[in-house]
Design a protein around this motif. Structure first.
Motif, PDB file in Angstrom:
ATOM      1  N   ALA A 149     -60.176  -0.058   3.508  1.00  0.00           N
ATOM      2  CA  ALA A 149     -60.750   0.405   2.182  1.00  0.00           C
ATOM      3  C   ALA A 149     -61.253   1.636   2.002  1.00  0.00           C
ATOM      4  O   ALA A 149     -61.259   2.550   1.174  1.00  0.00           O
ATOM      5  N   ARG A 150     -62.248   2.214   3.098  1.00  0.00           N
ATOM      6  CA  ARG A 150     -62.968   3.328   3.146  1.00  0.00           C
ATOM      7  C   ARG A 150     -61.829   4.565   2.848  1.00  0.00           C
ATOM      8  O   ARG A 150     -62.215   5.329   1.605  1.00  0.00           O
ATOM      9  N   GLU A 151     -60.815   4.610   3.397  1.00  0.00           N
ATOM     10  CA  GLU A 151     -59.691   5.682   3.201  1.00  0.00           C
ATOM     11  C   GLU A 151     -59.035   5.673   2.000  1.00  0.00           C
ATOM     12  O   GLU A 151     -58.852   6.651   1.214  1.00  0.00           O
ATOM     13  N   ILE A 152     -58.585   4.463   1.462  1.00  0.00           N
ATOM     14  CA  ILE A 152     -58.082   4.069   0.380  1.00  0.00           C
ATOM     15  C   ILE A 152     -58.821   4.755  -1.069  1.00  0.00           C
ATOM     16  O   ILE A 152     -58.469   5.442  -1.932  1.00  0.00           O
ATOM     17  N   LYS A 153     -60.126   4.266  -0.957  1.00  0.00           N
ATOM     18  CA  LYS A 153     -61.161   4.840  -1.795  1.00  0.00           C
ATOM     19  C   LYS A 153     -61.342   6.200  -1.787  1.00  0.00           C
ATOM     20  O   LYS A 153     -61.421   7.153  -2.992  1.00  0.00           O
ATOM     21  N   ARG A 154     -61.729   6.853  -0.684  1.00  0.00           N
ATOM     22  CA  ARG A 154     -61.845   8.401  -0.685  1.00  0.00           C
ATOM     23  C   ARG A 154     -60.599   9.146  -1.239  1.00  0.00           C
ATOM     24  O   ARG A 154     -60.636  10.152  -1.798  1.00  0.00           O
ATOM     25  N   ARG A 155     -59.368   8.707  -0.731  1.00  0.00           N
ATOM     26  CA  ARG A 155     -58.209   9.530  -1.180  1.00  0.00           C
ATOM     27  C   ARG A 155     -57.644   9.277  -2.558  1.00  0.00           C
ATOM     28  O   ARG A 155     -57.010   9.949  -3.352  1.00  0.00           O
ATOM     29  N   LEU A 156     -57.873   7.905  -3.148  1.00  0.00           N
ATOM     30  CA  LEU A 156     -57.189   7.692  -4.450  1.00  0.00           C
ATOM     31  C   LEU A 156     -58.333   7.444  -5.487  1.00  0.00           C
ATOM     32  O   LEU A 156     -57.929   7.382  -6.560  1.00  0.00           O
ATOM     33  N   GLY A 157     -59.578   7.498  -5.198  1.00  0.00           N
ATOM     34  CA  GLY A 157     -60.782   7.309  -6.180  1.00  0.00           C
ATOM     35  C   GLY A 157     -60.546   5.937  -7.017  1.00  0.00           C
ATOM     36  O   GLY A 157     -60.942   5.923  -7.994  1.00  0.00           O
ATOM     37  N   VAL A 158     -60.131   4.929  -5.982  1.00  0.00           N
ATOM     38  CA  VAL A 158     -60.061   3.548  -6.907  1.00  0.00           C
ATOM     39  C   VAL A 158     -60.884   2.403  -6.444  1.00  0.00           C
ATOM     40  O   VAL A 158     -61.861   2.653  -5.418  1.00  0.00           O
ATOM     41  N   GLY A 159     -61.110   1.413  -7.057  1.00  0.00           N
ATOM     42  CA  GLY A 159     -62.102   0.229  -6.719  1.00  0.00           C
ATOM     43  C   GLY A 159     -61.028  -0.515  -5.551  1.00  0.00           C
ATOM     44  O   GLY A 159     -59.640  -0.488  -5.643  1.00  0.00           O
ATOM     45  N   VAL A 160     -61.760  -1.126  -4.774  1.00  0.00           N
ATOM     46  CA  VAL A 160     -60.852  -2.311  -3.748  1.00  0.00           C
ATOM     47  C   VAL A 160     -61.582  -3.330  -3.649  1.00  0.00           C
ATOM     48  O   VAL A 160     -62.737  -3.755  -3.740  1.00  0.00           O
ATOM     49  N   VAL A 161     -60.751  -4.370  -4.059  1.00  0.00           N
ATOM     50  CA  VAL A 161     -61.018  -5.890  -3.852  1.00  0.00           C
ATOM     51  C   VAL A 161     -60.221  -6.464  -2.765  1.00  0.00           C
ATOM     52  O   VAL A 161     -58.968  -6.036  -2.664  1.00  0.00           O
ATOM     53  N   CYS A 162     -61.071  -7.593  -2.264  1.00  0.00           N
ATOM     54  CA  CYS A 162     -60.345  -8.218  -1.117  1.00  0.00           C
ATOM     55  C   CYS A 162     -60.323  -9.906  -1.232  1.00  0.00           C
ATOM     56  O   CYS A 162     -61.220 -10.200  -1.437  1.00  0.00           O
ATOM     57  N   THR A 163     -59.246 -10.494  -0.747  1.00  0.00           N
ATOM     58  CA  THR A 163     -59.444 -11.717  -0.965  1.00  0.00           C
ATOM     59  C   THR A 163     -59.574 -12.302   0.518  1.00  0.00           C
ATOM     60  O   THR A 163     -58.774 -11.934   1.294  1.00  0.00           O
ATOM     61  N   LEU A 164     -60.418 -13.397   0.543  1.00  0.00           N
ATOM     62  CA  LEU A 164     -60.852 -14.011   1.767  1.00  0.00           C
ATOM     63  C   LEU A 164     -60.102 -15.342   1.867  1.00  0.00           C
ATOM     64  O   LEU A 164     -60.123 -16.364   0.832  1.00  0.00           O
ATOM     65  N   THR A 165     -59.129 -15.305   2.734  1.00  0.00           N
ATOM     66  CA  THR A 165     -58.093 -16.649   2.626  1.00  0.00           C
ATOM     67  C   THR A 165     -58.025 -17.362   4.014  1.00  0.00           C
ATOM     68  O   THR A 165     -56.774 -17.930   4.180  1.00  0.00           O
ATOM     69  N   GLY A 166     -58.857 -17.540   4.825  1.00  0.00           N
ATOM     70  CA  GLY A 166     -58.799 -18.475   5.858  1.00  0.00           C
ATOM     71  C   GLY A 166     -58.591 -17.918   7.293  1.00  0.00           C
ATOM     72  O   GLY A 166     -57.794 -18.208   8.114  1.00  0.00           O
ATOM     73  N   GLU A 167     -59.415 -16.446   7.349  1.00  0.00           N
ATOM     74  CA  GLU A 167     -59.200 -15.774   8.435  1.00  0.00           C
ATOM     75  C   GLU A 167     -59.783 -16.635   9.711  1.00  0.00           C
ATOM     76  O   GLU A 167     -59.466 -16.143  10.713  1.00  0.00           O
ATOM     77  N   ASP A 168     -60.738 -17.781   9.334  1.00  0.00           N
ATOM     78  CA  ASP A 168     -61.423 -18.306  10.539  1.00  0.00           C
ATOM     79  C   ASP A 168     -60.356 -18.825  11.771  1.00  0.00           C
ATOM     80  O   ASP A 168     -60.864 -18.989  12.670  1.00  0.00           O
ATOM     81  N   ILE A 169     -59.342 -19.676  11.261  1.00  0.00           N
ATOM     82  CA  ILE A 169     -58.496 -20.099  12.095  1.00  0.00           C
ATOM     83  C   ILE A 169     -57.922 -19.148  13.197  1.00  0.00           C
ATOM     84  O   ILE A 169     -57.790 -19.609  14.342  1.00  0.00           O
ATOM     85  N   PHE A 170     -57.587 -18.287  12.748  1.00  0.00           N
ATOM     86  CA  PHE A 170     -57.090 -16.905  13.580  1.00  0.00           C
ATOM     87  C   PHE A 170     -58.168 -16.480  14.528  1.00  0.00           C
ATOM     88  O   PHE A 170     -58.232 -16.368  15.644  1.00  0.00           O
ATOM     89  N   ILE A 171     -59.387 -15.921  14.030  1.00  0.00           N
ATOM     90  CA  ILE A 171     -60.491 -15.656  14.575  1.00  0.00           C
ATOM     91  C   ILE A 171     -60.907 -16.674  15.912  1.00  0.00           C
ATOM     92  O   ILE A 171     -61.346 -16.327  16.998  1.00  0.00           O
ATOM     93  N   ASP A 172     -61.050 -17.932  15.305  1.00  0.00           N
ATOM     94  CA  ASP A 172     -61.651 -18.947  16.376  1.00  0.00           C
ATOM     95  C   ASP A 172     -60.505 -19.028  17.525  1.00  0.00           C
ATOM     96  O   ASP A 172     -60.975 -19.835  18.669  1.00  0.00           O
ATOM     97  N   LYS A 173     -59.326 -18.763  17.689  1.00  0.00           N
ATOM     98  CA  LYS A 173     -58.393 -18.746  18.551  1.00  0.00           C
ATOM     99  C   LYS A 173     -58.416 -17.636  19.600  1.00  0.00           C
ATOM    100  O   LYS A 173     -57.850 -17.529  20.596  1.00  0.00           O
ATOM    101  N   LEU A 174     -59.131 -16.790  18.980  1.00  0.00           N
ATOM    102  CA  LEU A 174     -59.263 -15.298  19.890  1.00  0.00           C
ATOM    103  C   LEU A 174     -60.136 -15.651  21.306  1.00  0.00           C
ATOM    104  O   LEU A 174     -61.201 -16.209  21.080  1.00  0.00           O
TER     105      LEU A 174
END
Length: 433
Positions: A149-174
């Motif tokens: 997000a940081r570099e996208i915003k710096r280079r393109l001057g845009v807003g950034v939105v992100c969808t939260l979509t079930g990352e927990d099942i992957f993280i919990d297996k690490l």
């Protein structure tokens, strides 16, 4: 206003997140919005018309090789483009084995490090390609991409939105060390994202707590399904035999073994019941299915179980129409629940475990009932109760059908998501015209 919508492919698997992204983008395009759906890692797979661009950015082969060796970071751009060819990515991912927990965690951390990490060349190429669309807002697929997000915003001057979509099942297996590192990076780099979308309130609350996101920056945009071909328009014929459906990936996490066990209990009570199973089967899960098949053959259930494998859009509709009730008794706390809404769109009630997103979806729609998680005995009891109350099955099916069409359609999802995108654009100083 222009939205560049990045969506993460799942290596040839039918994935609920990229299916939802494709449905959302298609609905936005139908509404006249200027949206470019951009696959990252791999091409996406969906059972609806794929509206994503053919070019894959941040391709999985390049990302893996550049993470493994500094040598590959100096590969000429034209060779990197060749490695991002959709056909090659599909072929490689189809035969690739599962990455070990530690390696997967290290690769995820490299993505989260963004412009400061070993994948900066891939990020540069992604920003250059996305910039050609001249977006006002860029959408990130999930929390594992907040490092971009940081570099996208710096280079393109845009807003950034992100969808939260079930990352927990992957993280919990690490493994513990990688889990700590990934969470630390998400908590740090999430500050660069302007707004987050959560498809359920349950998961929004989880993300606020675990990823240290200010709840005011998390917007609830309920899941939506395309109902024109799935939603029945009149009374649904009741199957002659009480038929339980399962529609999800074939894997332990989705709980098919619990449903097979509950089905066996119903048959042991000499109940007239059938089971239909449909879903994607990956290579690592084949032994799991083989074990279940041996179980139901041993128990004399083979002539009562209809295993259909992976189904296309028409096959999905046929499977749901043949069901009296659907159950996907996940062993984990599901963040989404797309199959639940797809069943309800057909007037099929559901029986789901009382954890994750299911209490929220079932409570809001009135289209099903809950059972104790990880408890096949209670699941069997709830299914038996519905067998004994056909009027209740009809009532639940009607309630779910009406709720999906009035509150969980793709059109409504698109309208809700666009309001978040417009707010994000305004805060970035971009025009929303």
């Amino acid at each position: 206003m222009r939205l560049a919508y990045l969506t993460a492919g799942a290596g040839g698997m039918l994935c609920g997140s990229c299916m939802r992204d494709n449905t959302l983008a298609a609905a936005l395009i139908r509404q006249g919005r200027k949206v470019l759906l951009v696959p990252v890692f791999t091409p996406i797979r969906t059972d609806e018309r794929d509206v994503s661009q053919s070019r894959v950015l941040y391709g999985g082969i390049n990302v893996y090789l550049q993470h493994k060796s500094p040598l590959f970071r100096r590969v000429p751009a034209f060779l990197r483009r060749m490695l991002d060819a959709p056909a090659l990515l599909r072929a490689v991912m189809r035969w690739a084995g599962e990455t070990s927990g530690a390696a997967a965690g290290d690769l995820t951390a490299a993505v989260l490090e963004g412009e400061r990490g070993p994948l900066s060349a891939e990020l540069d190429e992604l920003i250059e390609a996305v910039g050609e669309f001249k977006p006002d807002v860029v959408h990130l697929p999930d929390a594992f991409f907040v490092g971009l997000a940081r570099e996208i915003k710096r280079r393109l001057g845009v807003g950034v939105v992100c969808t939260l979509t079930g990352e927990d099942i992957f993280i919990d297996k690490l493994p513990a060390a990688q889990r700590t590192r990934v969470l630390e990076l998400i908590r740090t780099r999430q500050r660069d994202v302007d707004a987050f979308i959560a498809v359920t309130r349950y998961y929004g609350d989880y993300a606020a707590r675990e990823f240290a996101i200010d709840p005011a920056r998390i917007h609830h945009v309920p899941l939506g399904v395309h109902t024109d071909d799935l939603g029945s328009v009149g009374p649904r014929p009741t199957p002659a035999t009480f038929t339980i459906g399962y529609l999800a990936r074939i894997c332990p996490e989705k709980g098919l073994h619990l449903l097979v066990d509950a089905f066996g209990r119903l048959r042991a009570e000499r109940r007239d019941v059938r089971l239909i199973i449909g879903g994607y089967l990956g290579r690592p899960e084949r032994p799991y299915l083989d074990k279940l098949r041996n179980q139901w053959r041993r128990d004399g259930l083979e002539d009562r179980i209809d295993y259909r494998g992976e189904v296309d859009r028409t096959g999905k509709a046929d499977l749901l129409r043949a069901c009296t009730v659907l159950s996907v008794p996940t062993t984990y706390r599901e963040a989404k629940g797309l199959s639940v809404l797809e069943a309800m769109a057909q007037g099929v009630p559901v029986v789901q475990p009382a954890h994750g997103s299911f209490p929220e979806l079932v409570g809001d729609t009135g289209g099903g009932m809950l059972c104790r998680p990880l408890d096949s005995t209670d699941l069997a009891a709830k299914l038996a109760g519905l067998m004994d109350a056909p009027g209740e099955v009809e009532r639940l099916g009607r309630a779910g059908h009406e709720a999906v069409r009035s509150r969980y359609s793709d059109t409504i999802m698109a309208q809700s998501a666009w309001r978040v995108v417009e707010q994000c654009a305004r805060e970035a100083g971009r025009s929303v015209e």
